[in-house]
Design an enzyme around this catalytic site. Structure first.
Site, short mmCIF file in Angstrom:
data_model
loop_
_atom_site.label_atom_id
_atom_site.label_comp_id
_atom_site.label_asym_id
_atom_site.label_seq_id
_atom_site.Cartn_x
_atom_site.Cartn_y
_atom_site.Cartn_z
N LEU A 1 0.86 -1.19 0.00
CA LEU A 1 0.00 0.00 0.00
C LEU A 1 0.90 1.24 0.00
CD1 LEU A 1 -3.05 0.83 0.52
CD2 LEU A 1 -2.49 0.81 2.95
N HIS A 2 0.84 2.04 -1.06
CA HIS A 2 1.70 3.23 -1.06
C HIS A 2 1.17 4.40 -1.85
CE1 HIS A 2 2.79 1.52 -4.94
NE2 HIS A 2 3.15 2.73 -5.27
N ARG A 3 0.10 4.20 -2.62
CA ARG A 3 -0.36 5.26 -3.52
C ARG A 3 -0.78 6.51 -2.75
NH1 ARG A 3 0.15 4.45 -9.17
NH2 ARG A 3 0.16 2.21 -9.41
#
Ligand code: UD1
Length: 350
Positions: free
Chosen positions: A204-206
């Site tokens: 998860l990084h957006r």
């Protein structure tokens, strides 16, 4: 032929590894890798060069962090200077990051032909920085190398038909290589004591997830819900780690670890039962491992994976049924096809 390959972020190292290997095999191209520095932590950058045997960058520009505009502006200036000095015959850019945009803009100002690998992907969400980056890169490129027919169709809708080639997916090449290598070159299963256990993998990084406090909380709650039935192994991107520390978020049932190298990631995927991600690359890598994926976004560029029943958006109730194979991602020869198209194009210029 002198080729500048611009990379900067993790997914680009992986794609460049597949193509650079094919460049070396084909011969006749003098490739210089230019690293913008967008990703700079050892486990976000160096490890991929080491593991995947990517030639050392001819130049490292050291530009990481900062706002998107500042980052892209600094890259543009440095890349222009490098291109003016070395005068490459063509510039190769990958995907949709700020490094892609800066590389394409710098080359276009100097009238250096641009090759865009992973052309034609669209989320149709212009709030994503990646969508802007990929649209601009496509419209500036002379060779648009698309992983799928959907990409070719998207380009046609925007009036782009010249120089468009469906070459297959270089991430497929990279995955096939990693699956083989990870059998002997990964210790992740014993390190995390996962042998014989059921688990999910999450990334998860957006910005669209991390930067919106409410949305991030809802995504974390969704992941915790999935973790009720099996542990979720979560290699945490530096931006996400920062956000979680700031907001005091410690998801239950989730095993947080540092970002993984490529072989460890694939070894982990191989025995997982579910993938949760907002990454573009991982959605496909999950499919290449034939693992069901839930995409933690409201749309995806990889619509084929949803149509084939292997991927669903977190807003959907279930996967499409039946699950089928995707037929146009290539046989692991996308790197070789990419190089062949570039060489043919160059020969035709003489
Ligand atoms: C970038 C790409 C995204 C891609 C992702 C892969 C853009 C607009 N986005 O997002 O499309 O999916 O790479 O990971 O280019 N940071 C570190 N150490 C690092 C790398 C980043 O601390 O090695 C920090 C940065 O300082 C920044 C944040 O993480 O604060 C985000 O990094 P950035 O390069 O802006 O974009 P990504 O989110 O990684």
């Amino acid at each position: 032929m002198k080729l500048f390959t611009i990379v900067g972020a993790r997914p680009q190292f992986i794609k460049a590894a597949a193509v650079s290997r094919a460049v070396a095999e084909a011969g006749g191209i003098d490739e210089a890798i230019i690293h913008t520095g967008q990703h700079y932590d050892a486990n976000m950058s160096d490890i991929f060069f080491d593991e995947l045997g990517i030639p050392a960058p001819a130049r490292h520009l050291g530009i990481g962090g900062g706002s998107h505009g500042a980052m892209t502006g600094k890259m543009l200036e440095s890349l222009e200077a490098a291109m003016m000095e070395d005068r490459p015959d063509a510039v190769l850019v990958y995907g949709d990051t700020n490094s892609t945009l800066a590389g394409a803009l710098a080359a276009s100002k100097l009238h250096i032909p641009i090759v865009h690998v992973e052309a034609g992907l669209r989320s149709f969400n212009r709030k994503m920085p990646e969508e802007i980056n990929r649209v601009v890169a496509d419209h500036l490129s002379v060779l648009l190398l698309s992983p799928t027919q959907t990409g070719v169709d998207n380009l046609k809708t925007e009036g782009l038909t010249k120089g468009v080639h469906a070459v297959g997916d270089v991430m497929h090449d990279a995955t096939l290589y990693a699956i083989e290598q990870s059998k002997t070159r990964s210790t992740v299963m014993s390190d995390l004591e996962l042998d014989g256990k059921d688990y999910a993998v999450c990334t998860l990084h957006r910005a669209e997830n991390t930067d919106d406090v409410d949305r991030f909380a809802r995504v974390i709650a969704f992941i915790e819900d999935q973790a009720k039935t099996r542990p979720v192994i979560f290699p945490v991107h530096p931006r996400t780690r920062k956000v979680m520390a700031e907001r005091g978020i410690k998801p239950e049932g989730v095993v947080q670890i540092d970002p993984l190298g490529y072989f460890d990631l694939h070894r982990l995927l191989a025995d997982s039962s579910l993938v949760l991600t907002d990454s573009g690359g991982l959605q496909k890598e999950a499919y290449f491992h034939r693992k069901p994926c839930i995409t933690l976004r409201d749309e995806t560029e990889w619509t084929e994976t949803v149509g084939a029943g292997w991927n669903r958006l977190w807003t959907m109730d279930d996967w499409k049924s039946p699950r089928v194979d995707i037929t146009d991602c290539g046989d692991g020869d996308a790197g070789a096809k990419t190089v062949a198209v570039i060489k043919d194009w160059f020969a035709a210029q003489k």
